[in-house]
Design a protein around this motif. Structure first.
Motif, PDB file in Angstrom:
ATOM      1  N   MET A   1       0.834  -0.972  -0.068  1.00 51.25           N
ATOM      2  CA  MET A   1      -0.022  -0.161  -0.092  1.00 51.25           C
ATOM      3  C   MET A   1       0.824   1.286   0.157  1.00 51.25           C
ATOM      4  O   MET A   1       1.981   1.167   0.409  1.00 51.25           O
ATOM      5  CB  MET A   1      -0.769  -0.040   1.133  1.00 51.25           C
ATOM      6  CG  MET A   1      -0.293   0.205   2.605  1.00 51.25           C
ATOM      7  SD  MET A   1      -1.420   0.428   3.673  1.00 51.25           S
ATOM      8  CE  MET A   1      -0.267   0.680   5.393  1.00 51.25           C
ATOM      9  N   ASP A   2       0.280   2.466  -0.237  1.00 54.62           N
ATOM     10  CA  ASP A   2       0.759   3.635  -0.326  1.00 54.62           C
ATOM     11  C   ASP A   2       1.493   4.054   1.215  1.00 54.62           C
ATOM     12  O   ASP A   2       0.824   4.011   1.942  1.00 54.62           O
ATOM     13  CB  ASP A   2       0.198   4.783  -0.674  1.00 54.62           C
ATOM     14  CG  ASP A   2       0.686   5.969  -0.907  1.00 54.62           C
ATOM     15  OD1 ASP A   2       2.031   6.308  -0.501  1.00 54.62           O
ATOM     16  OD2 ASP A   2       0.318   6.867  -2.048  1.00 54.62           O
ATOM     17  N   GLY A   3       2.765   3.929   1.375  1.00 53.56           N
ATOM     18  CA  GLY A   3       3.201   4.272   2.639  1.00 53.56           C
ATOM     19  C   GLY A   3       3.962   5.486   2.457  1.00 53.56           C
ATOM     20  O   GLY A   3       5.154   5.899   3.421  1.00 53.56           O
ATOM     21  N   THR A   4       3.517   6.413   1.728  1.00 54.50           N
ATOM     22  CA  THR A   4       4.197   7.836   1.992  1.00 54.50           C
ATOM     23  C   THR A   4       3.880   8.576   3.189  1.00 54.50           C
ATOM     24  O   THR A   4       2.989   8.079   3.881  1.00 54.50           O
ATOM     25  CB  THR A   4       3.770   8.764   0.557  1.00 54.50           C
ATOM     26  OG1 THR A   4       2.261   8.609   0.769  1.00 54.50           O
ATOM     27  CG2 THR A   4       4.279   8.094  -0.840  1.00 54.50           C
ATOM     28  N   ASP A   5       3.958   9.702   3.198  1.00 55.98           N
ATOM     29  CA  ASP A   5       3.847  10.697   4.458  1.00 55.98           C
ATOM     30  C   ASP A   5       2.550  10.631   5.013  1.00 55.98           C
ATOM     31  O   ASP A   5       2.254  10.563   6.082  1.00 55.98           O
ATOM     32  CB  ASP A   5       4.530  12.057   4.381  1.00 55.98           C
ATOM     33  CG  ASP A   5       6.044  12.008   4.240  1.00 55.98           C
ATOM     34  OD1 ASP A   5       6.773  10.847   4.418  1.00 55.98           O
ATOM     35  OD2 ASP A   5       6.570  13.188   3.656  1.00 55.98           O
ATOM     36  N   VAL A   6       1.526  10.852   4.025  1.00 57.01           N
ATOM     37  CA  VAL A   6       0.399  10.940   4.602  1.00 57.01           C
ATOM     38  C   VAL A   6      -0.480   9.526   4.967  1.00 57.01           C
ATOM     39  O   VAL A   6      -1.651   9.467   5.570  1.00 57.01           O
ATOM     40  CB  VAL A   6      -0.554  11.671   3.570  1.00 57.01           C
ATOM     41  CG1 VAL A   6      -0.168  13.043   3.499  1.00 57.01           C
ATOM     42  CG2 VAL A   6      -0.614  10.987   2.255  1.00 57.01           C
ATOM     43  N   TRP A   7       0.130   8.421   4.560  1.00 59.35           N
ATOM     44  CA  TRP A   7      -0.385   7.107   4.660  1.00 59.35           C
ATOM     45  C   TRP A   7      -1.697   6.916   4.250  1.00 59.35           C
ATOM     46  O   TRP A   7      -2.748   6.815   5.190  1.00 59.35           O
ATOM     47  CB  TRP A   7      -0.050   6.613   6.163  1.00 59.35           C
ATOM     48  CG  TRP A   7       1.097   6.026   6.428  1.00 59.35           C
ATOM     49  CD1 TRP A   7       2.539   6.652   6.479  1.00 59.35           C
ATOM     50  CD2 TRP A   7       1.358   4.474   6.587  1.00 59.35           C
ATOM     51  NE1 TRP A   7       3.281   5.549   6.807  1.00 59.35           N
ATOM     52  CE2 TRP A   7       2.593   4.445   6.975  1.00 59.35           C
ATOM     53  CE3 TRP A   7       0.686   3.488   6.775  1.00 59.35           C
ATOM     54  CZ2 TRP A   7       3.347   3.228   7.265  1.00 59.35           C
ATOM     55  CZ3 TRP A   7       1.030   2.316   7.209  1.00 59.35           C
ATOM     56  CH2 TRP A   7       2.434   2.176   7.161  1.00 59.35           C
ATOM     57  N   PRO A   8      -2.092   7.082   3.048  1.00 61.64           N
ATOM     58  CA  PRO A   8      -3.442   7.127   2.504  1.00 61.64           C
ATOM     59  C   PRO A   8      -4.174   5.576   2.774  1.00 61.64           C
ATOM     60  O   PRO A   8      -5.306   5.470   2.482  1.00 61.64           O
ATOM     61  CB  PRO A   8      -3.355   7.621   1.041  1.00 61.64           C
ATOM     62  CG  PRO A   8      -2.300   7.312   0.640  1.00 61.64           C
ATOM     63  CD  PRO A   8      -1.166   7.449   2.129  1.00 61.64           C
ATOM     64  N   ARG A   9      -3.126   4.608   2.968  1.00 56.50           N
ATOM     65  CA  ARG A   9      -3.822   3.304   2.792  1.00 56.50           C
ATOM     66  C   ARG A   9      -4.524   2.945   1.555  1.00 56.50           C
ATOM     67  O   ARG A   9      -5.666   2.404   1.651  1.00 56.50           O
ATOM     68  CB  ARG A   9      -4.849   3.244   3.987  1.00 56.50           C
ATOM     69  CG  ARG A   9      -3.906   3.358   5.343  1.00 56.50           C
ATOM     70  CD  ARG A   9      -4.665   2.724   6.510  1.00 56.50           C
ATOM     71  NE  ARG A   9      -3.736   2.875   7.930  1.00 56.50           N
ATOM     72  CZ  ARG A   9      -4.208   2.367   9.120  1.00 56.50           C
ATOM     73  NH1 ARG A   9      -5.370   1.279   8.962  1.00 56.50           N
ATOM     74  NH2 ARG A   9      -3.567   2.409  10.131  1.00 56.50           N
ATOM     75  N   THR A  10      -3.984   2.896   0.455  1.00 53.66           N
ATOM     76  CA  THR A  10      -4.413   2.934  -0.702  1.00 53.66           C
ATOM     77  C   THR A  10      -3.336   1.988  -1.491  1.00 53.66           C
ATOM     78  O   THR A  10      -2.107   2.247  -1.203  1.00 53.66           O
ATOM     79  CB  THR A  10      -4.983   3.971  -1.473  1.00 53.66           C
ATOM     80  OG1 THR A  10      -4.084   4.844  -1.802  1.00 53.66           O
ATOM     81  CG2 THR A  10      -6.098   4.599  -0.676  1.00 53.66           C
ATOM     82  N   SER A  11      -3.733   1.471  -2.500  1.00 48.97           N
ATOM     83  CA  SER A  11      -2.507   1.064  -3.670  1.00 48.97           C
ATOM     84  C   SER A  11      -1.757   2.048  -4.235  1.00 48.97           C
ATOM     85  O   SER A  11      -2.143   2.978  -4.626  1.00 48.97           O
ATOM     86  CB  SER A  11      -3.330   0.055  -4.810  1.00 48.97           C
ATOM     87  OG  SER A  11      -4.082  -0.978  -4.002  1.00 48.97           O
ATOM     88  N   PRO A  12      -0.425   1.711  -4.252  1.00 50.23           N
ATOM     89  CA  PRO A  12       0.400   2.731  -4.730  1.00 50.23           C
ATOM     90  C   PRO A  12      -0.094   3.148  -6.138  1.00 50.23           C
ATOM     91  O   PRO A  12      -0.463   2.314  -7.041  1.00 50.23           O
ATOM     92  CB  PRO A  12       1.805   1.988  -4.574  1.00 50.23           C
ATOM     93  CG  PRO A  12       1.684   0.905  -3.827  1.00 50.23           C
ATOM     94  CD  PRO A  12       0.121   0.457  -3.823  1.00 50.23           C
TER      95      PRO A  12
END
Length: 409
Positions: A313-324
């Motif tokens: 999952m998207d592990g960027t700063d905002v942690w949207p918890r969605t597929s990258p």
């Protein structure tokens, strides 16, 4: 047998079993299932949904709906008798509890004594179980034993098939002692979760648990004494980046044929440990950089200790918890995490903004192995060829928290 290599950056011996040994282990220890029915227990924020198919796994039907409107964190069919089903639920009026079926989800009975903490002495404020989060059947030598993990952190044991539960109090006492000493026990969005209760198939007393947050802990005497098992696991949210404990494992598993092999999907990457070593290797470093190695679940091939799947999952700063990038895919490694291959055939090519929680990705025991995952958008996806292709077998369900697959007679 290949010569031992070195883990990259780990400095410990690579004890990855050879393909020949994998085949021998599979032949001796875990035969392919001869069951006729594949059963999926899908736990959601609004109930339990049961799907079944024959061994061909081409047609699926909804065969049961239970606890409608209630939160079902986990539902597990006991592999020891293939009849008992336990459900970890949070109901509107009963609160956190456990339900039991002795007839494969036809009828249900609530636990007479669900997991709860002892009553606090007069004048003191006691702790309350917020969620029964995780369920694990006990060792085959202990047919009535189950374990449950809760929020806040605690481990419970049942010796009567889930009817009554007693806390393994030594774990909570131990982590509370660590918390006082170091102050590491924090809260995730789901609370302080005890999960990934794993039992060594060789020894009922040898167990592991994952604490979010807290780390991975091991006991060799069925819970009386514990020690941390977190060496070289990153905790980038703490001042000390590689502490003895305080990490946030999302999912931990050990291989049934090679139980000295452990894998975990962590808040900070994908890791592997080969015992008797104690130092984890971050095998997620070889994932594509634009995807990263952050996610919730990790799935092991039932007959090959080198083969694993993750769902990033998207592990960027905002942690949207969605597929990258809104492009969902599973990733498979056939060599213990040295290299990875993307498996996205059948998934949306774009605008697929969902994720898969730690208990919502599972494998069956057929050949080729079947894979099943449930999404935060209420879809169940299945592959009957080890992830080479996927198709949606259910949609419009509530937010999915868990998926457990079983092949039954």
């Amino acid at each position: 047998m290949r010569r031992p290599n070195k883990h990259r950056g780990g400095g410990t011996t690579d004890r990855r079993p050879s393909k020949a040994r994998n085949k021998l282990l599979a032949k001796k220890a875990l035969p392919r299932s001869s069951g006729k029915t594949v059963k999926l227990l899908v736990g959601t924020k609004k109930g339990l949904f049961v799907y079944t198919s024959d061994r061909g796994r081409n047609k699926w039907k909804l065969s049961g709906r239970h606890f409608f409107g209630e939160i079902v964190n986990h539902a597990v069919l006991d592999p020891r008798d293939q009849k008992t089903v336990l459900v970890a639920a949070r109901t509107g009026h009963l609160g956190p509890t456990v339900f039991r079926s002795a007839d494969r989800d036809k009828t249900w009975k609530e636990a007479a004594s669900p997991p709860c903490f002892p009553k606090a002495p007069q004048g003191q404020t006691g702790k309350t179980v917020g969620t029964v989060f995780w369920l694990t059947p006990g060792h085959p030598s202990e047919p009535g034993v189950w374990y449950a993990g809760t929020t806040p952190h605690a481990l419970f044991r049942s010796e009567d098939g889930g009817g009554s539960w007693t806390e393994v109090a030594e774990l909570r006492a131990y982590i509370e002692l660590l918390a006082k000493k170091e102050g590491f026990i924090g809260e995730t969005p789901g609370g302080a979760i005890t999960h990934s209760i794993r039992i060594d198939p060789r020894d009922a007393k040898h167990m592991y648990v994952g604490l979010s947050t807290g780390g991975v802990f091991e006991t060799k005497d069925q819970g009386r004494n514990w020690k941390p098992l977190n060496e070289n696991v990153l905790a980038d949210f703490l001042p000390e980046k590689y502490p003895e404990y305080g990490q946030d494992p999302h999912d931990l598993d050990i291989h049934p044929l090679f139980p000295d092999r452990l894998y975990q999907q962590n808040h900070c990457g994908i890791y592997r440990l080969d015992k008797p070593g104690a130092r984890w290797t971050r095998i997620g470093k070889s994932m594509p950089k634009k995807v990263g190695d952050i996610g919730f679940p990790i799935v092991l091939h039932p007959r090959d200790p080198d083969t694993i799947w993750v769902f990033p999952m998207d592990g960027t700063d905002v942690w949207p918890r969605t597929s990258p990038g809104g492009k969902p895919a599973a990733y498979i490694s056939n060599n213990g995490g040295t290299t990875w291959k993307r498996q996205d055939r059948g998934f949306p090519k774009e605008n697929g903004y969902f994720t898969v929680m730690r208990q919502a990705f599972n494998a069956d025991s057929l050949d080729p192995v079947g894979l099943y995952l449930g999404t935060s958008s209420g879809e169940v996806w299945a592959s009957k060829n080890g992830g080479e292709s996927w198709r949606q077998i259910a949609s419009h369900l509530p937010y999915i928290l868990s998926v457990e697959a079983s092949v039954v007679r």
